[in-house]
Structures are given as structure tokens and as C-alpha cells.
Design a protein around this motif. Structure first.
Motif, short mmCIF file in Angstrom:
data_model
loop_
_atom_site.label_atom_id
_atom_site.label_comp_id
_atom_site.label_asym_id
_atom_site.label_seq_id
_atom_site.Cartn_x
_atom_site.Cartn_y
_atom_site.Cartn_z
N TRP A 38 -3.88 11.65 1.95
CA TRP A 38 -4.73 12.01 0.69
C TRP A 38 -4.01 13.12 0.08
O TRP A 38 -4.23 13.27 -1.21
N THR A 91 -3.06 2.42 5.25
CA THR A 91 -4.17 2.29 6.13
C THR A 91 -4.03 2.93 7.32
O THR A 91 -5.01 2.82 8.38
N ARG A 101 -0.44 5.10 -0.84
CA ARG A 101 -1.50 5.03 0.03
C ARG A 101 -1.14 4.27 1.15
O ARG A 101 -0.08 3.49 1.35
N TYR A 147 -8.27 5.32 -5.97
CA TYR A 147 -8.64 5.11 -4.46
C TYR A 147 -9.86 6.07 -4.45
O TYR A 147 -10.26 6.62 -3.40
N GLY A 148 -10.51 6.54 -5.57
CA GLY A 148 -11.66 7.65 -5.49
C GLY A 148 -11.16 9.07 -5.45
O GLY A 148 -12.00 10.01 -5.56
N TYR A 149 -9.98 9.23 -5.77
CA TYR A 149 -9.46 10.64 -5.66
C TYR A 149 -9.12 11.24 -7.26
O TYR A 149 -8.94 12.43 -7.11
N TYR A 169 0.54 -1.15 0.02
CA TYR A 169 -0.08 0.00 0.12
C TYR A 169 0.95 1.19 -0.07
O TYR A 169 0.68 2.19 -0.66
N PRO A 223 -10.10 2.42 -10.10
CA PRO A 223 -9.35 1.42 -8.94
C PRO A 223 -7.85 1.99 -8.32
O PRO A 223 -7.91 2.08 -7.09
N TYR A 224 -7.04 2.67 -9.31
CA TYR A 224 -5.80 2.91 -8.38
C TYR A 224 -5.88 4.24 -7.63
O TYR A 224 -5.29 4.50 -6.75
N THR A 262 -15.72 5.72 -9.50
CA THR A 262 -14.15 5.82 -9.13
C THR A 262 -13.24 5.02 -9.87
O THR A 262 -13.98 3.82 -10.35
#
Length: 374
Positions: free
Chosen positions: A144, A136, A134, A199-201, A129, A196-197, A194
Motif C-alpha cells: 500500500w 492479495t 495491487r 481501493y480506499g487509498y 491485480y 473504486p480504483y 472510497t
């Protein structure tokens, strides 16, 4: 390490303007910390504090990167990606220790997910990650912004490069393209789309490119903009008034409508630049230092909050698991002031000590080298 933004625009290379924007960055990162502290000014701060940094980054964009995009990408890897790796790895290595200290707690979920010990397999997954930009780790939840800022810089540079290669010299076409990206970002959010890579950003990147471009264009006209107390007071009043309509969360493109985002961004930018110019007339070395340590404050302020959380848990005899509440236990009773102070001054105190040690070691090394040459 120059923080977040480390370029000097061709049209404003003098020390005064550099110091001015160091103060703007300081005001911005202080607003970030205060916004996370449980402050009653939360709604006000969230109207502009993250857009402010995208605007500043655009202000410092150097047009030379339009012809040499790889140079910009290398610089952003150094100024954004490597600091992310550094801190994300530290937090991952300390994950189980944080569990032992109750900074994390299995009975206190983070975003609905239970925090458990890292096994070797889980740690290796976390390393993956981290390598892909990214993490967790809740204590590095502000990552972000580094991710989005990195890709905003890359996207903007590649756009400028493409227009140069295509020999499109009419800036109106570029403005139109930026606006279309802005609209696309908002539509992606609206329809919950979104990739995949990202992450919705990706939708946030598309939206932030317009704010980045606003900063880029502002540099060209800044000498024409009057900064007066009356105008700053109007900005302050309008921002306060707009808190009754809603707030802005750029991490998820959450705001009542796109014009609301743009209007409040401009109000916040004007107000902060005005305040920075006034503060520049006084001894502002502390603020300039804070402005140069924004990434460290961004990375460490949540961890610094834990000191205040520990004090609150001890004073009120709360259960130990309350220490794991994120980001704070409570901001009531003025505790948000303590959180804010800890979130800013603990990281810069640590960095001040580290800087002193580095300078000392550098001086010793230089002395030894000169001595050996002699």
C-alpha cells in the motif's frame, strides 16, 4: 537500484547530505520492521515511521518536474511501480508453494479471508491485480505504501505543473490547496467514502501530500534549523508521552485527529534527522547500505519473519498452521528482537550477495569486451 527516493535536491547535492538521508531512510525502514515485529515500542514507532518516508520523498522533489511532470512519472514508474511488479509477481508465483510449506494455511485466515490454492483462473486474476498496482498476497501487505507514495508524487507534480501553467506564483495559494486536500482526505475517511480504483487509498494520498509538501519546504529552510541534543530529547519525550493518547496508522488514516498526525510527524522527523547527523560522524556504511535497500526490506521482511516463526513453532511444539500466523507468532519473550533482526538483515544479506554477483558478472563482461577489442 536506488530505493524509494532516488533524487538529489538542487540545494543539497553534496555527498554528506545524501548519506545523511540514507541513514534517515535506514532508521525509517528499521522502524517499519520493528513495528511489525510485536515490539513493545509499537505505539511509539507508529507515531511517525510512515509519515517520515513521505517527508523524505518531498525533500527530494526537484522543482524541474514542475515543468516536466512526465519525467517524474517515468522515474516513479521505474523506482516504485516496477519493483512492485517484480515482487508481487514473485509472491504470486510462489503462492501455492507457500501453502505447501504452511507459510499460508487454509485454516489461518488473512483479514478474515481464507487462503486457498491458486487455480489458473485465480492466478490470472491475481496478475490483473498486480498490473493495476495491487495484490492479495499477505506477504506483500506493505505494498500500500508504494501505491500511495507513487500517487502522492504524481499528484504533487501535477499540482505544481498546473500552477506553473496558470502562472500562479504566490506560494500561499499552493499551500492553501494542499491544506484543502489534507482536509478532504480526512473528511473522506470520516465519512467512509472510497473511490473504486484507489481501493480506499485516495484519502491517504490527499493527507500524505501535505507531509510531502512539508518535506519539500523543509529543504529550503533546513540550514536555519538548529539540531541540538536538548531539542531531540524534547522530541523523544513528547513522542513517548503521546503514545498514551493513541497511535497513527497512515494506511487507513487512523489517528485521533489531524493535528496529532502533523505534530508527531514533525517530532519524529526532527528526532530521526538529529540521530542520523550524529551517526554520520561514525562509520555508518551499514546504515547507508540499508537506506539504499529499503524497497527490498519492505518487500521481504514479512517473508523473513517466517524463519523466526518456524523456530518458535519448533521450540514450543505449536501446530504447523501457526507458521501461517501473520505477521508473527509472538513477539513476547524477546522474540521481537529476532524478528526485527531477520526482517532487516536477511533481505540485505540477499541483496549484498546479488550485488556481488552482478559486479562480478559486470567485471567479467568488461574484461571479455576489452579482450575482444584488443
Amino acid at each position: 537500484m536506488k530505493e524509494l527516493i532516488n533524487e538529489t535536491p538542487e540545494s543539497s547535492s553534496n555527498t554528506s547530505q545524501s548519506n545523511e538521508f540514507n541513514i534517515v531512510k535506514a532508521l525509517g525502514i528499521i522502524a517499519v520492521v520493528v513495528g511489525h515485529s510485536g515490539s513493545p515500542f509499537y505505539n511509539f514507532i507508529y507515531l511517525y515511521h510512515m509519515p517520515l518516508f513521505f517527508f523524505i520523498s518531498g525533500y527530494f522533489f526537484n522543482e524541474k518536474y514542475s515543468a516536466r511532470p512526465l519525467l517524474l512519472i517515468r522515474k516513479r514508474i521505474k523506482s516504485l511501480y516496477w519493483p512492485f511488479l517484480y515482487y508481487a509477481l514473485i509472491f504470486a508465483l510462489l503462492h501455492n508453494f507457500f501453502l505447501y510449506l504452511n507459510i499460508y494455511n487454509i485454516n489461518t485466515p488473512y483479514h478474515g479471508i481464507t487462503t486457498t490454492q491458486f487455480t489458473i483462473q485465480r492466478f490470472l486474476k491475481e496478475l490483473y491485480y498486480i498490473a493495476t498496482f495491487r495484490t492479495t498476497e499477505q506477504l506483500f501487505g506493505a505494498y500500500w505504501f508504494l501505491f500511495v507514495l507513487f500517487f502522492v508524487n504524481v499528484a504533487f507534480t501535477l499540482m505544481r505543473y498546473s500552477f506553473v501553467k496558470l502562472k500562479i506564483q504566490n506560494e500561499s495559494y499552493f499551500i492553501l490547496f494542499v491544506i484543502l486536500l489534507f482536509i478532504s482526505g480526512n473528511l473522506l475517511t470520516y465519512f467512509h467514502i472510497t473511490l473504486p480504483y484507489f481501493y480506499g487509498y485516495l484519502n491517504v494520498v490527499f493527507v500524505a501530500v501535505l507531509i510531502f509538501y512539508m518535506g519539500f519546504r523543509y529543504r529550503m529552510i533546513e540550514s536555519m534549523i538548529p539540531y541540538k541534543a536538548l531539542y531531540a530529547a524534547i522530541c523523544l519525550t513528547l513522542l513517548a508521552f503521546n503514545t498514551y493518547y493513541g497511535t497513527i496508522d497512515m494506511s487507513s488514516n487512523a489517528y485521533i485527529n489531524p493535528p496529532f498526525l502533523i505534530i508527531n510527524t514533525l517530532l519524529g522527523v526532527y528526532l530521526n534527522i538529529y540521530v542520523a547527523r550524529k551517526l554520520l560522524k561514525y562509520n555508518s556504511k551499514l546504515l547507508e547500505y540499508i537506506g539504499n535497500k529499503t524497497i527490498h526490506i519492505l518487500a521481504l521482511h514479512f517473508l523473513s519473519f517466517k524463519l523466526i516463526s518456524f523456530i518458535i513453532v519448533s521450540v514450543y511444539n505449536y501446530p504447523d498452521r501457526y507458521l501461517a500466523l501473520f505477521p508473527i507468532v509472538t513477539g513476547n519473550g524477546g522474540w521481537w528482537i529476532a524478528y526485527s533482526a531477520a526482517g532487516v538483515f536477511l533481505p540485505i544479506s540477499m541483496m549484498f550477495i546479488i550485488d556481488k554477483i552482478k559486479n562480478l558478472l559486470s567485471a567479467v563482461y568488461s574484461y571479455q569486451r576489452q579482450k575482444s577489442i584488443a
